[in-house]
Every structure is written in structure tokens, then in C-alpha cells.
Scaffold this motif. Structure first.
Motif, PDB file in Angstrom:
ATOM      1  N   PHE A   6       0.825  -1.205   0.000  1.00 14.84           N
ATOM      2  CA  PHE A   6       0.000   0.000   0.000  1.00 14.84           C
ATOM      3  C   PHE A   6       0.863   1.260   0.000  1.00 14.84           C
ATOM      4  O   PHE A   6       0.573   2.221  -0.712  1.00 14.84           O
ATOM      5  CB  PHE A   6      -0.965   0.015   1.179  1.00 14.84           C
ATOM      6  CG  PHE A   6      -2.031  -1.049   1.090  1.00 14.84           C
ATOM      7  CD1 PHE A   6      -2.868  -1.123  -0.010  1.00 14.84           C
ATOM      8  CD2 PHE A   6      -2.190  -1.959   2.107  1.00 14.84           C
ATOM      9  CE1 PHE A   6      -3.851  -2.092  -0.098  1.00 14.84           C
ATOM     10  CE2 PHE A   6      -3.171  -2.937   2.036  1.00 14.84           C
ATOM     11  CZ  PHE A   6      -4.002  -3.004   0.929  1.00 14.84           C
ATOM     12  N   HIS A  89       2.007   5.797   4.503  1.00 16.84           N
ATOM     13  CA  HIS A  89       1.151   4.966   5.354  1.00 16.84           C
ATOM     14  C   HIS A  89      -0.034   5.786   5.874  1.00 16.84           C
ATOM     15  O   HIS A  89      -1.183   5.342   5.822  1.00 16.84           O
ATOM     16  CB  HIS A  89       1.942   4.385   6.522  1.00 16.84           C
ATOM     17  CG  HIS A  89       1.112   3.570   7.457  1.00 16.84           C
ATOM     18  ND1 HIS A  89       0.795   2.259   7.196  1.00 16.84           N
ATOM     19  CD2 HIS A  89       0.496   3.890   8.623  1.00 16.84           C
ATOM     20  CE1 HIS A  89       0.020   1.802   8.177  1.00 16.84           C
ATOM     21  NE2 HIS A  89      -0.177   2.774   9.044  1.00 16.84           N
ATOM     22  N   TRP A  92      -2.584   6.372   2.914  1.00 14.96           N
ATOM     23  CA  TRP A  92      -3.469   5.291   2.482  1.00 14.96           C
ATOM     24  C   TRP A  92      -4.455   4.905   3.571  1.00 14.96           C
ATOM     25  O   TRP A  92      -5.599   4.546   3.279  1.00 14.96           O
ATOM     26  CB  TRP A  92      -2.714   4.092   1.905  1.00 14.96           C
ATOM     27  CG  TRP A  92      -2.056   3.124   2.843  1.00 14.96           C
ATOM     28  CD1 TRP A  92      -0.729   3.029   3.104  1.00 14.96           C
ATOM     29  CD2 TRP A  92      -2.682   2.078   3.597  1.00 14.96           C
ATOM     30  NE1 TRP A  92      -0.488   2.018   3.990  1.00 14.96           N
ATOM     31  CE2 TRP A  92      -1.668   1.399   4.307  1.00 14.96           C
ATOM     32  CE3 TRP A  92      -3.990   1.640   3.757  1.00 14.96           C
ATOM     33  CZ2 TRP A  92      -1.924   0.324   5.148  1.00 14.96           C
ATOM     34  CZ3 TRP A  92      -4.248   0.566   4.608  1.00 14.96           C
ATOM     35  CH2 TRP A  92      -3.216  -0.079   5.280  1.00 14.96           C
TER      36      TRP A  92
END
Length: 128
Positions: A6, A89, A92
Motif C-alpha cells: 500500500f 502509510h 493510504w
């Protein structure tokens, strides 16, 4: 820290935004775009920051990646010293929390679900 798929996806999308700008606008090779006048305005040893060309273009010439951090070291440290992976991080997870499923006609959703189920039956098992 560990970089998951991700984070990588978000970082790649951020980088592709700059390419999208170039591809959508084309690569301008005019005298204005290449700052030809700036090279006659700025003397050897000078800098281009305050020249006329920079002043005409500084607000629109650049793609500002969302994950980049151009703060000085002191401001970056005050903000938590976050690396790009950490910002990715946070991005997302925020996107996931704010996600709202788009409206879709129920009949089309059922058709798509049936198609996916049929294709899964037709395809051999895969690692994913």
C-alpha cells in the motif's frame, strides 16, 4: 520500517502525478519554457531565483508531490521527522477511512459479481 504494498502504491501514484502533468500538457520547448531570457539576465555566479522568468512561472511551473517534504530540517523534526514511507502509510489509511463506495445500479453490481464468480471458476487456482 517495513514498506507494504500500500505504501509503495501511494508513493508510485505520487511520483506518477508529475509524469501526468508533463504528458497532459506536453513538453514545451519554446524560448519562454526554456527560460532563454533568464540566461542573458543572470550574470555568471548569479542565481535564477529572483529573475523575471522565475517570477513569471514560480506559481505554476512545478508539480508539488503530496508526499514530498521540502521543509528545512528543523521544521521537519518539529513535525515528527516523518519519512516518506510513514507519510504514505498515513495517506493510504486516511484514504481507506474516508472511502465511500460509489453509487452503482444494483442490477449492474449483480451482473459484475456473477461475471467475477464465473471467471474465477474458469481460471486455475493462482497464488493470489
Amino acid at each position: 520500517g517495513l514498506c507494504t504494498g500500500f505504501e509503495k502504491l501511494i508513493m508510485d501514484a505520487d511520483r506518477l502525478g508529475g509524469y501526468q502533468k508533463v504528458l497532459s500538457q506536453g513538453l514545451d520547448t519554446s524560448d519562454e519554457a526554456l527560460a532563454r531570457d533568464a540566461y542573458t539576465e543572470v550574470e555568471a555566479g548569479g542565481h535564477f531565483l529572483g529573475c523575471g522568468h522565475t517570477m513569471r512561472h514560480y506559481q505554476t511551473a512545478f508539480y508539488e508531490p503530496a508526499l514530498s517534504d521540502s521543509d528545512n530540517v528543523e521544521s521537519w523534526e518539529e513535525g515528527g521527522s516523518l519519512e516518506m514511507r510513514q507519510r504514505a502509510h498515513a495517506r493510504w489509511t486516511q484514504m481507506l477511512q474516508e472511502y465511500q463506495q460509489p453509487a452503482i445500479d444494483p442490477a449492474m453490481r449483480d451482473e459484475l459479481s456473477a461475471y467475477v464468480a464465473k471467471r474465477k471458476e474458469e481460471l486455475p487456482d493462482a497464488w493470489y
